[in-house]
Design an enzyme around this catalytic site. Structure first.
Site, PDB file in Angstrom:
ATOM      1  N   HIS A 115       0.791  -1.200   0.060  1.00 46.32           N
ATOM      2  CA  HIS A 115      -0.001  -0.096   0.060  1.00 46.32           C
ATOM      3  C   HIS A 115       0.850   1.342   0.020  1.00 46.32           C
ATOM      4  CE1 HIS A 115      -3.180   2.864   1.171  1.00 46.32           C
ATOM      5  NE2 HIS A 115      -1.974   3.377   2.065  1.00 46.32           N
TER       6      HIS A 115
ATOM      7  N   CYS B  25      -4.598  -3.419 -18.971  1.00 53.79           N
ATOM      8  CA  CYS B  25      -4.826  -2.266 -17.892  1.00 53.79           C
ATOM      9  C   CYS B  25      -4.416  -2.608 -16.714  1.00 53.79           C
ATOM     10  CB  CYS B  25      -6.715  -1.977 -17.826  1.00 53.79           C
ATOM     11  SG  CYS B  25      -7.410  -3.209 -17.576  1.00 53.79           S
TER      12      CYS B  25
END
Length: 572
Positions: free
Chosen positions: A191, A504
């Site tokens: 993260h 993507c």
């Protein structure tokens, strides 16, 4: 004398500043304290919950303003924890029944929940444990009247140093003063690493021991390209890295010259570079970085951070804004991809042992048309304001695509009957995230208008390796020949039917992957907006024919290491 620490390069840039060490606060308390007024302890707990909600809401809004709604979504999960009666009620009961203070009740109950979730052989549940741990720490600090570290208070140039940065920490970083950060733990997909790239600040993670080596206020250099961290640098090192920093910013300025340039190889082959977005707020970054379209609009963020489903009208306005802003450039909208790691407070999803393989994305939408149809109507109404493509996520069978398409065509007929205009030029495609879909690409290619390869999930499903699990992270291999063969198979199947293929996932903007993907014939590369100019410069210096030869050799390799060696030889 300076000291060199090695870590994992997480975000490009060079930071030179004093270390701001995030020190864990003292959250100790007396669990044996005699409690005479039980209700005052319950009240103290309730007050701490409310204070935490106010604090987290501010942090969430700040994160959305700085980073966009997709990065702020983690705090929606934290706010859900604070509203979860299955957690709150047992804590209140613990305080009353065992006559313990608020801190003890909170700590003992949350520790039990964390232990249960962490013992499950399921990374999703382990992430819920991390949410509870982060939130309970905040509530405990309010109970004890202790201030948590607050990076937003930094008012001079600094490099953040800590064991890890929580979502709360990174959301509070002020780019005006924070030049970079270094952590003991984490990897390129953690993260904190992802957030650092969004903030465009230098970062090195996974150093193992930086907090033991650095003292508050030490001068520190962070090289986000090499993964090097230098503590107490010499004068010569300072000069060398100041020069490197200047070159880095000069390079960024040079890249800006490519903003309006075509993406075309030295032998004249054009490629399309598109951006991934989460909300209309992300559009400024898309324009600033010269994206040629939007290859992934994640619509689920329209549904998050609220207590009820967005209306058809709200969705229509959001889609319309994106299409109008892109001014005729292609916009690929992914329909609702909820479930897995994304929950909605107003949608009662079943608890599953492995939600990533369960009731999510197109499976949920087809089963709950009352959710899916309003989105389809909003998209169809917005289609007249630009070049709209719609893709369905997590499609595993041809029947799922046909059912979704059928529902869309029904809503188109309904809208036309109601007097709305709908474009006749909407392309319908699917995300290729499941190996079964890639294996049947030739079948799908006869019915879809395009493919978009979602490598993040395709890699973990193909290699049966959870990308969030450190123990099997060595198996999460983007350049494994098996992945390259699947990508090749999908691209060739689409081209045979005169269709196109985009990508993507994170891989689309990866500097090692780009030459391979170009060689395999990928038509559209969709990535973080901040990666576009680098990718354009890279592609503009490559030969499509030479990359095709490279890709043909790569798919015949046996290991990821062999593939990487091939690409590295190209750079020499």
């Amino acid at each position: 004398m300076s000291k060199l620490i090695k870590g994992i390069a997480a975000s490009d840039g060079v930071a030179i500043a004093k270390a701001y060490l995030i020190v864990e606060p003292d959250l100790s308390y007396d669990s044996n304290e005699k409690v005479t007024d039980i209700e005052s302890e319950v009240e103290k707990f309730n007050d701490a919950i409310e204070a935490s909600k106010i604090e987290l809401t501010k942090i969430r809004n700040n994160a959305e303003a700085q980073l966009g709604a997709d990065k702020a979504a983690i705090f929606d999960a934290h706010l859900l924890v604070l509203d979860d009666p299955e957690l709150i009620q047992p804590i209140q009961d613990k305080i009353r029944n065992d006559k313990v203070n608020a801190a003890t009740g909170l700590d003992e109950v949350t520790t039990q929940f964390i232990s249960i979730f962490e013992s499950m052989d399921n990374e999703y549940m382990k992430e819920r444990a991390a949410d509870i741990r982060d939130v309970s720490k905040r509530v405990l600090a309010h109970i004890l009247g202790v201030d948590l570290p607050n990076p937003s208070l930094i008012n001079e140039s600094a490099v953040i140093v800590g064991n890890d940065l929580t979502p709360s920490d990174t959301a509070q970083l002020n780019k005006e003063f924070v030049q970079g950060f270094v952590t003991n733990i984490g990897g390129r997909t953690s993260h904190s690493a992802i957030m650092s790239r969004s903030l465009e600040i230098a970062a090195v993670v996974g150093t193992k021991s930086i907090t033991e080596e650095v003292k508050q206020g030490d001068m520190i250099i962070v090289d986000g390209m090499s993964g090097d961290v230098i503590i107490d640098p010499t004068e010569d090192e300072l000069i060398a890295y100041q020069n490197k920093r200047e070159r880095f910013f000069e390079d960024k300025k040079e890249l800006q010259k490519l903003r309006d340039a075509d993406t075309v190889t030295v032998d004249g082959v054009h490629a399309e570079l598109a951006a991934n977005i989460g909300t209309p707020d992300d559009l400024s970054g898309v324009i600033d970085n010269g994206a040629q379209g939007i290859g992934l609009y994640r619509t689920e963020f329209l549904y998050m951070g609220r207590d009820q489903m967005p209306t058809e009208e709200e969705q229509f306005e959001a889609y319309k804004k994106v299409l109008e802003t892109m001014d005729g450039k292609r916009v690929v909208v992914r329909t609702l991809d909820i479930g897995g790691d994304k929950e909605l407070p107003y949608l009662d999803l079943p608890k599953e042992m492995n939600p990533f393989l369960g009731y999510r994305a197109i499976r949920l939408c087809l089963a709950q048309p009352e959710i899916f149809r309003p989105q389809l109507r909003a998209l169809l109404r917005a289609s007249v304001y630009g070049k709209l493509n719609i893709m369905f996520p997590m499609v595993a069978t041809i029947k799922e695509f046909r059912d979704a398409k059928s529902m869309l065509l029904e809503e188109k007929e309904n809208l036309l009957r109601e007097g709305y205009e709908v474009s006749d030029d909407i392309e319908l495609g699917i995300m290729v995230e499941i190996p079964a879909t890639a294996a049947l690409a030739d079948v799908f290619a006869k019915e879809v208008d395009f493919f978009s390869i979602g490598t993040n999930d395709l890699i973990q499903y193909t290699l049966a390796a959870d990308r969030m699990s450190e123990r099997v992270s060595y198996l999460y291999q983007p350049y494994n020949p098996s992945i390259l063969r699947l990508v090749k198979q999908v691209i060739e199947a689409s081209h045979k039917e005169g269709k196109w293929t985009g990508m993507c996932g994170e891989m689309a903007g990866d500097q090692t992957a780009v030459p391979l993907l170009l060689g395999l014939g990928l038509d559209e590369f969709s990535m973080s907006a901040t990666s576009i100019l680098k990718a354009r410069r890279q592609i503009n210096g490559l030969s499509k024919n030479e990359m095709a030869e490279l890709a043909n050799r790569a798919v015949e390799c046996s290991t990821q290491e062999e593939v990487v060696d091939l690409v590295n030889q190209l750079a020499k």
